[in-house]
Structures are given as structure tokens and as C-alpha cells.
Design an enzyme around this catalytic site. Sequence first.
Site, PDB file in Angstrom:
ATOM      1  N   HIS A   1       0.789   5.212   1.329  1.00 43.89           N
ATOM      2  CA  HIS A   1       0.031   6.041   2.267  1.00 43.89           C
ATOM      3  C   HIS A   1       0.675   7.430   2.338  1.00 43.89           C
ATOM      4  O   HIS A   1       1.891   7.542   2.514  1.00 43.89           O
ATOM      5  CB  HIS A   1       0.035   5.387   3.655  1.00 43.89           C
ATOM      6  CG  HIS A   1      -0.762   6.171   4.644  1.00 43.89           C
ATOM      7  ND1 HIS A   1      -2.145   6.119   4.676  1.00 43.89           N
ATOM      8  CD2 HIS A   1      -0.387   7.040   5.603  1.00 43.89           C
ATOM      9  CE1 HIS A   1      -2.575   6.938   5.624  1.00 43.89           C
ATOM     10  NE2 HIS A   1      -1.527   7.505   6.213  1.00 43.89           N
TER      11      HIS A   1
ATOM     12  N   ASP B   1      -2.878   0.704   7.997  1.00 46.82           N
ATOM     13  CA  ASP B   1      -1.701   1.549   7.727  1.00 46.82           C
ATOM     14  C   ASP B   1      -0.567   1.274   8.720  1.00 46.82           C
ATOM     15  O   ASP B   1       0.293   2.130   8.943  1.00 46.82           O
ATOM     16  CB  ASP B   1      -2.060   3.047   7.768  1.00 46.82           C
ATOM     17  CG  ASP B   1      -3.116   3.414   6.743  1.00 46.82           C
ATOM     18  OD1 ASP B   1      -3.129   2.813   5.653  1.00 46.82           O
ATOM     19  OD2 ASP B   1      -3.940   4.315   7.025  1.00 46.82           O
TER      20      ASP B   1
ATOM     21  N   ASN C   1       0.846  -1.196   0.000  1.00 40.91           N
ATOM     22  CA  ASN C   1       0.000   0.000   0.000  1.00 40.91           C
ATOM     23  C   ASN C   1       0.880   1.243   0.000  1.00 40.91           C
ATOM     24  O   ASN C   1       1.998   1.222   0.501  1.00 40.91           O
ATOM     25  CB  ASN C   1      -0.894   0.015   1.244  1.00 40.91           C
ATOM     26  CG  ASN C   1      -1.864   1.176   1.240  1.00 40.91           C
ATOM     27  OD1 ASN C   1      -2.435   1.521   0.208  1.00 40.91           O
ATOM     28  ND2 ASN C   1      -2.045   1.819   2.380  1.00 40.91           N
TER      29      ASN C   1
ATOM     30  N   SER D   1       4.710   7.004   2.398  1.00 36.43           N
ATOM     31  CA  SER D   1       5.298   5.717   2.788  1.00 36.43           C
ATOM     32  C   SER D   1       4.714   4.603   1.932  1.00 36.43           C
ATOM     33  O   SER D   1       3.525   4.615   1.616  1.00 36.43           O
ATOM     34  CB  SER D   1       4.947   5.386   4.246  1.00 36.43           C
ATOM     35  OG  SER D   1       5.291   6.442   5.112  1.00 36.43           O
TER      36      SER D   1
HETATM   37  C1  GRF Z   1      -2.672   8.692  -3.100  1.00 32.65           C
HETATM   38  O1  GRF Z   1      -2.430   9.942  -2.560  1.00 32.65           O
HETATM   39  C2  GRF Z   1      -2.282   7.605  -2.134  1.00 32.65           C
HETATM   40  O2  GRF Z   1      -1.278   7.977  -1.254  1.00 32.65           O
HETATM   41  C3  GRF Z   1      -3.553   7.368  -1.374  1.00 32.65           C
HETATM   42  O3  GRF Z   1      -4.589   7.578  -2.306  1.00 32.65           O
HETATM   43  C4  GRF Z   1      -4.147   8.469  -3.326  1.00 32.65           C
HETATM   44  C5  GRF Z   1      -4.453   7.844  -4.650  1.00 32.65           C
HETATM   45  O4  GRF Z   1      -4.271   8.717  -5.720  1.00 32.65           O
HETATM   46  N1  GRF Z   1      -3.532   6.062  -0.772  1.00 32.65           N
HETATM   47  P1  GRF Z   1      -4.344   8.188  -7.218  1.00 32.65           P
HETATM   48  O5  GRF Z   1      -5.724   7.572  -7.421  1.00 32.65           O
HETATM   49  O6  GRF Z   1      -3.249   7.205  -7.434  1.00 32.65           O
HETATM   50  O7  GRF Z   1      -4.197   9.414  -8.060  1.00 32.65           O
END
Ligand code: GRF
Length: 220
Positions: free
Chosen positions: A116, A152, A114, A143
Site C-alpha cells: 500500500h 488496508d 498487500n 507499507s
Molecule cells: C502500487 O503503487 C501499489 O502500491 C498499489 O498499486 C500500485 C500497483 O502498481 N497497491 P503496479 O501495477 O505494480 O505497477
Amino acid sequence: MNADQPPVPTILVLASGSGTNLQALIEASRERDFPGQIAAVGCNRPNAFALERASQAHIETFVVDHTKYDSRDEFDGALMQEIRRHNPDLVVLAGFMRILTTDFVRAFRGQLLNIHPSLLPKYTGLNTHQRALDAGDTLHGVSVHFVTEELDGGPVIAQAEVAVAPGDTTESLAEKVQEKEHILYPIVVRWFCEGRIQLGSDYVTFDGELLKKPMRLPDN
Ligand code: GRF
């Protein structure tokens, strides 16, 4: 494929929204020496732009619409079934905005990443940019971690920092963080596909050695 060469690891990406991280992964996977292949993209929202991006890249897509299921267990069960159809080596959560059940997380233990938008363990959950601003942080970032049962909270593999400037807003911070995300995620996915990172009981190994602290993306 050359019979002497091991098969290329397959990647399945789950997204819910715009899919800019997916796009970064698609572009990275087009590099000639990229050690993995995106086999499919799954979304929980039928109108997620991520689906469009995948189709444009001729990647198979599927939708498991969470609004059509009565419980999280049923939704995750259906999602698991779709994922298993593709039998991926790696499942990449790229802005997948659903909390996954313990059964799901256990089923893909060590194969689930993931991204985050904070310097974990700071600011798990939502509104990370606002919380960093409210706290007066001068450093913020992103991260990439292995997903475990704790939201998370799985071991962090790598991070990239951004400096918080006076006058930054949630929007300007989000933009700076996303720029780093698009660099960091493909790097970590590459490491995974090269077999360099592995999840231990509650730690990560990198090239067979315990990773004592997350890898850091160089400043530029
Ligand atoms: C990203 O900011 C990621 O960190 C979070 O969700 C957002 C997804 O953005 N988990 P995208 O759909 O890849 O533009």
C-alpha cells in the site's frame, strides 16, 4: 528436485494494472537463492499489462473479469476457485484494485500480503500521494502488510520512507514511492517464503518474536 530438500513455497500474484511490482517479484524470483516460485498470475482485467509481463516470464496466467459477475461474492468465489487450483503457499496482492470479501480474506488468512502506497496507518484507501501532499507531510512511503478483514488495516510487516521535497507532485511522489516498492516487496516475500514472518491474532511475528514496529528499509 533433491528428495531431502523441502518443496519451494509457491506464490500466486494478483494484479490489475501495469504490474511493475509483479515485474520486481519476477526478477527477484530469478535469483538463484530465491526461496519461492511464482506459480501463477491472476488479473481481474483482461487487458492488464501484468498478464503480458507474466507471459513473457513463462508464468501461467488467468483472468477473472469482475465485470462478468453480478456481485462481489460471486466474483470472489470464482477468484478463490482459480487460486485454489494452484494451491499456493502465498497470495501476493500487487496493485490488485478490488476490495476482497471477508470470506476471501479469511480463506487465505496469514497467506495474503498487500502493498500500500503510504506509511500505514496513515492514508488507507485511495489517493494516498495527494493526501500526503495536502497534509504537508515531509515523510511519505510504502507499507507491506498482512491482509485482514479491515481494508488496508492488517498488521504492517515492513515500510520504506521517502522524503517529500518542496515542489513534489503526485506524479513525482508516486515515482519515488514505486522505486521503494520494487525493493521492499521482494524482500518481504522472501521473508515469508523463508518462514520468517507469520500473522498472529493482530500482530506479526518475525523469527518467532513479536514485531513491535514495522521493519524499515534502510535509506538507500
Ligand atoms: C502500487 O503503487 C501499489 O502500491 C498499489 O498499486 C500500485 C500497483 O502498481 N497497491 P503496479 O501495477 O505494480 O505497477
